[in-house]
Scaffold this motif. Structure first.
Motif, PDB file in Angstrom:
ATOM      1  N   UNK A 187      14.396   9.978  -0.301  1.00 25.10           N
ATOM      2  CA  UNK A 187      13.117  10.242  -0.952  1.00 25.10           C
ATOM      3  C   UNK A 187      12.185   9.036  -0.875  1.00 25.10           C
ATOM      4  N   UNK A 188      12.751   7.850  -0.675  1.00 28.89           N
ATOM      5  CA  UNK A 188      11.947   6.630  -0.584  1.00 28.89           C
ATOM      6  C   UNK A 188      11.524   6.315   0.848  1.00 28.89           C
ATOM      7  N   UNK A 189      12.126   6.965   1.812  1.00 33.77           N
ATOM      8  CA  UNK A 189      11.833   6.668   3.218  1.00 33.77           C
ATOM      9  C   UNK A 189      11.947   7.938   4.064  1.00 33.77           C
ATOM     10  N   UNK A 190      11.060   8.927   3.816  1.00 30.21           N
ATOM     11  CA  UNK A 190      11.210  10.216   4.507  1.00 30.21           C
ATOM     12  C   UNK A 190      10.976  10.141   6.007  1.00 30.21           C
ATOM     13  N   UNK A 191      10.032   9.314   6.461  1.00 26.49           N
ATOM     14  CA  UNK A 191       9.715   9.223   7.890  1.00 26.49           C
ATOM     15  C   UNK A 191       9.541   7.761   8.305  1.00 26.49           C
ATOM     16  N   UNK A 192      10.596   6.940   8.229  1.00 26.25           N
ATOM     17  CA  UNK A 192      10.433   5.524   8.584  1.00 26.25           C
ATOM     18  C   UNK A 192      10.051   5.324  10.047  1.00 26.25           C
ATOM     19  N   UNK A 193      10.538   6.198  10.937  1.00 24.07           N
ATOM     20  CA  UNK A 193      10.207   6.063  12.356  1.00 24.07           C
ATOM     21  C   UNK A 193       8.716   6.255  12.577  1.00 24.07           C
ATOM     22  N   UNK A 194       8.124   7.209  11.872  1.00 19.07           N
ATOM     23  CA  UNK A 194       6.693   7.468  12.018  1.00 19.07           C
ATOM     24  C   UNK A 194       5.873   6.264  11.555  1.00 19.07           C
ATOM     25  N   UNK A 195       6.294   5.648  10.442  1.00 18.33           N
ATOM     26  CA  UNK A 195       5.610   4.447   9.979  1.00 18.33           C
ATOM     27  C   UNK A 195       5.718   3.331  11.011  1.00 18.33           C
ATOM     28  N   UNK A 196       6.896   3.197  11.634  1.00 14.36           N
ATOM     29  CA  UNK A 196       7.085   2.174  12.661  1.00 14.36           C
ATOM     30  C   UNK A 196       6.196   2.403  13.867  1.00 14.36           C
ATOM     31  N   UNK A 197       6.067   3.660  14.298  1.00  9.04           N
ATOM     32  CA  UNK A 197       5.196   3.969  15.442  1.00  9.04           C
ATOM     33  C   UNK A 197       3.747   3.656  15.099  1.00  9.04           C
ATOM     34  N   UNK A 198       3.320   4.051  13.898  1.00  6.77           N
ATOM     35  CA  UNK A 198       1.946   3.766  13.479  1.00  6.77           C
ATOM     36  C   UNK A 198       1.696   2.262  13.432  1.00  6.77           C
ATOM     37  N   UNK A 199       2.687   1.491  12.959  1.00  8.51           N
ATOM     38  CA  UNK A 199       2.545   0.038  12.899  1.00  8.51           C
ATOM     39  C   UNK A 199       2.421  -0.556  14.293  1.00  8.51           C
ATOM     40  N   UNK A 200       3.231  -0.070  15.241  1.00  9.61           N
ATOM     41  CA  UNK A 200       3.148  -0.565  16.613  1.00  9.61           C
ATOM     42  C   UNK A 200       1.782  -0.274  17.229  1.00  9.61           C
ATOM     43  N   UNK A 210       6.140  -0.352   5.797  1.00  3.73           N
ATOM     44  CA  UNK A 210       7.397  -0.483   6.540  1.00  3.73           C
ATOM     45  C   UNK A 210       8.428  -1.286   5.747  1.00  3.73           C
ATOM     46  N   UNK A 211       7.990  -2.378   5.115  1.00  4.54           N
ATOM     47  CA  UNK A 211       8.911  -3.181   4.300  1.00  4.54           C
ATOM     48  C   UNK A 211       9.469  -2.351   3.150  1.00  4.54           C
ATOM     49  N   UNK A 212       8.599  -1.585   2.491  1.00  4.65           N
ATOM     50  CA  UNK A 212       9.058  -0.742   1.387  1.00  4.65           C
ATOM     51  C   UNK A 212      10.017   0.334   1.890  1.00  4.65           C
ATOM     52  N   UNK A 213       9.744   0.884   3.073  1.00  2.00           N
ATOM     53  CA  UNK A 213      10.652   1.887   3.646  1.00  2.00           C
ATOM     54  C   UNK A 213      12.035   1.298   3.909  1.00  2.00           C
ATOM     55  N   UNK A 242      -0.342  10.561   8.367  1.00  5.09           N
ATOM     56  CA  UNK A 242       0.818  11.269   7.828  1.00  5.09           C
ATOM     57  C   UNK A 242       1.605  10.428   6.825  1.00  5.09           C
ATOM     58  N   UNK A 243       2.040   9.205   7.166  1.00  6.74           N
ATOM     59  CA  UNK A 243       2.726   8.416   6.129  1.00  6.74           C
ATOM     60  C   UNK A 243       1.828   8.098   4.948  1.00  6.74           C
ATOM     61  N   UNK A 244       0.530   7.978   5.198  1.00  9.20           N
ATOM     62  CA  UNK A 244      -0.415   7.727   4.111  1.00  9.20           C
ATOM     63  C   UNK A 244      -0.404   8.884   3.122  1.00  9.20           C
ATOM     64  N   UNK A 245      -0.363  10.108   3.626  1.00  7.22           N
ATOM     65  CA  UNK A 245      -0.370  11.280   2.749  1.00  7.22           C
ATOM     66  C   UNK A 245       0.948  11.423   1.996  1.00  7.22           C
ATOM     67  N   UNK A 246       2.051  11.153   2.667  1.00 10.55           N
ATOM     68  CA  UNK A 246       3.357  11.403   2.066  1.00 10.55           C
ATOM     69  C   UNK A 246       3.627  10.487   0.882  1.00 10.55           C
ATOM     70  N   UNK A 247       3.188   9.227   0.974  1.00 13.72           N
ATOM     71  CA  UNK A 247       3.513   8.303  -0.112  1.00 13.72           C
ATOM     72  C   UNK A 247       2.816   8.665  -1.409  1.00 13.72           C
ATOM     73  N   UNK A 248       1.791   9.508  -1.346  1.00 13.50           N
ATOM     74  CA  UNK A 248       1.071   9.877  -2.561  1.00 13.50           C
ATOM     75  C   UNK A 248       1.794  10.944  -3.373  1.00 13.50           C
ATOM     76  N   UNK A 249       2.798  11.600  -2.802  1.00 13.42           N
ATOM     77  CA  UNK A 249       3.507  12.672  -3.509  1.00 13.42           C
ATOM     78  C   UNK A 249       4.451  12.041  -4.533  1.00 13.42           C
ATOM     79  N   UNK A 250       4.304  12.345  -5.819  1.00 13.72           N
ATOM     80  CA  UNK A 250       4.994  11.555  -6.834  1.00 13.72           C
ATOM     81  C   UNK A 250       6.378  12.027  -7.257  1.00 13.72           C
ATOM     82  N   UNK A 251       6.777  13.253  -6.967  1.00 10.25           N
ATOM     83  CA  UNK A 251       7.966  13.774  -7.651  1.00 10.25           C
ATOM     84  C   UNK A 251       9.079  14.237  -6.724  1.00 10.25           C
TER      85      UNK A 251
END
Length: 293
Positions: A146-159, A70-73, A4-13
């Motif tokens: 717009x730069x961090x739509x789902x930071x919690x999801x990225x954190x869970x994936x990282x854990x 996560x750092x970018x978020x 999911x976070x992988x897909x979201x970061x590809x959306x450009x606008x």
């Protein structure tokens, strides 16, 4: 969780949706162009990440890619200029580019039902990426969302990726060196098993045959670079006839690359499906979303 976070970061606008919240004096066009750097960065990272996961296990690459995301978020909450937005979105792209081949390698050794689940999750995430990226932007007070739509999801994936890496490391450490070194060892990736084909069969190989990744890397870099250039061109408002010409040349180039590869029928099918589906997908992603227009 990674898909999911992988897909979201590809959306450009998506940043254009919250343009009214941008700081005074910051051109919206500059922010949109900076925000769109994630896709070119991702495309240019994927070929080299694919080369990397042939030499190191997938687990640390997964953790590394998610850490970059996560750092970018986290840093996204402090962004204020197009330059910083461009840097953070490029980091998003690099992190996503590391995850694409790493997730593929990590799932390759799993049972068929889990591989099917991974493929379905990734496909659905890509199809719904635009809607999922826009959803958190409804009634927001800060454009940095717009730069961090789902930071919690990225954190869970990282854990989860960190746990996966620890389990893989402990499993490898529990095996004897003789078992761990065998080409069929359970913890050894297929890439590692094929790293030295000549030595495994009791013969030496030339340098050209010992590293079959060079040919594959070249075939992957060409279309990745082309997609990156097109994404950059479109975000910088190239005239429509130029973009159409570049797209046509890209299609011809992809067919040429497919002709040079190994699984040619599958490659031709993928190019044809992309040419048919992409225009339809572009329209679908512009569907109305509640409150966003």
């Amino acid at each position: 969780m990674v898909a999911l976070p992988l897909a979201i970061v590809a959306v450009p606008n998506t940043i254009s949706v919250v343009s009214a919240l941008l700081p005074p004096g910051v051109p919206t066009a500059d922010m949109v162009r900076a925000h769109g750097l994630a896709l070119p960065a991702m495309m240019l990272t994927v070929p080299f990440a694919a080369l990397l996961v042939r030499r190191v296990p997938a687990a640390p690459v997964l953790v590394g890619g998610l850490t970059v995301l996560a750092v970018a978020d986290v840093a996204g909450g402090f962004a204020g200029t197009p330059m910083l937005v461009g840097v953070l979105r490029a980091l998003h792209g690099v992190g996503a580019g590391l995850l694409v081949p790493a997730t593929l390698v990590a799932v390759r050794e799993r049972p068929a039902p889990l591989r099917a689940l991974w493929a379905a999750t990734l496909a659905m995430s890509m199809l719904g990426a635009q809607a999922l990226a826009l959803w958190p932007l409804d009634d927001v007070a800060a454009w940095q969302v717009a730069l961090q739509p789902y930071p919690l999801l990225t954190g869970i994936a990282l854990a989860l990726a960190a746990v996966y890496m620890m389990l893989r490391t402990s499993a490898r450490g529990a095996r004897s060196p003789e078992v761990a070194a065998g080409p069929g060892a359970p913890g050894r990736t297929p890439a590692a098993a094929h790293a030295e084909p000549g030595r495994r069969h009791g013969r030496t190989t030339t340098a050209a045959h010992a590293d079959p990744t060079r040919h594959g890397l070249a075939l992957t870099v060409v279309p990745a670079a082309g997609i990156a250039v097109l994404g950059f061109a479109i975000s910088n408002a190239w005239p429509v006839p130029v973009v159409l010409l570049a797209s046509l040349l890209a299609l011809v180039a992809l067919l040429a690359v497919a002709s040079l590869g190994g699984a040619r029928p599958a490659a031709y099918v993928m190019v044809a499906v992309g040419a048919v589906v992409l225009p339809t997908g572009a329209q679908v992603t512009n569907m109305e979303l509640g409150g966003l227009g």
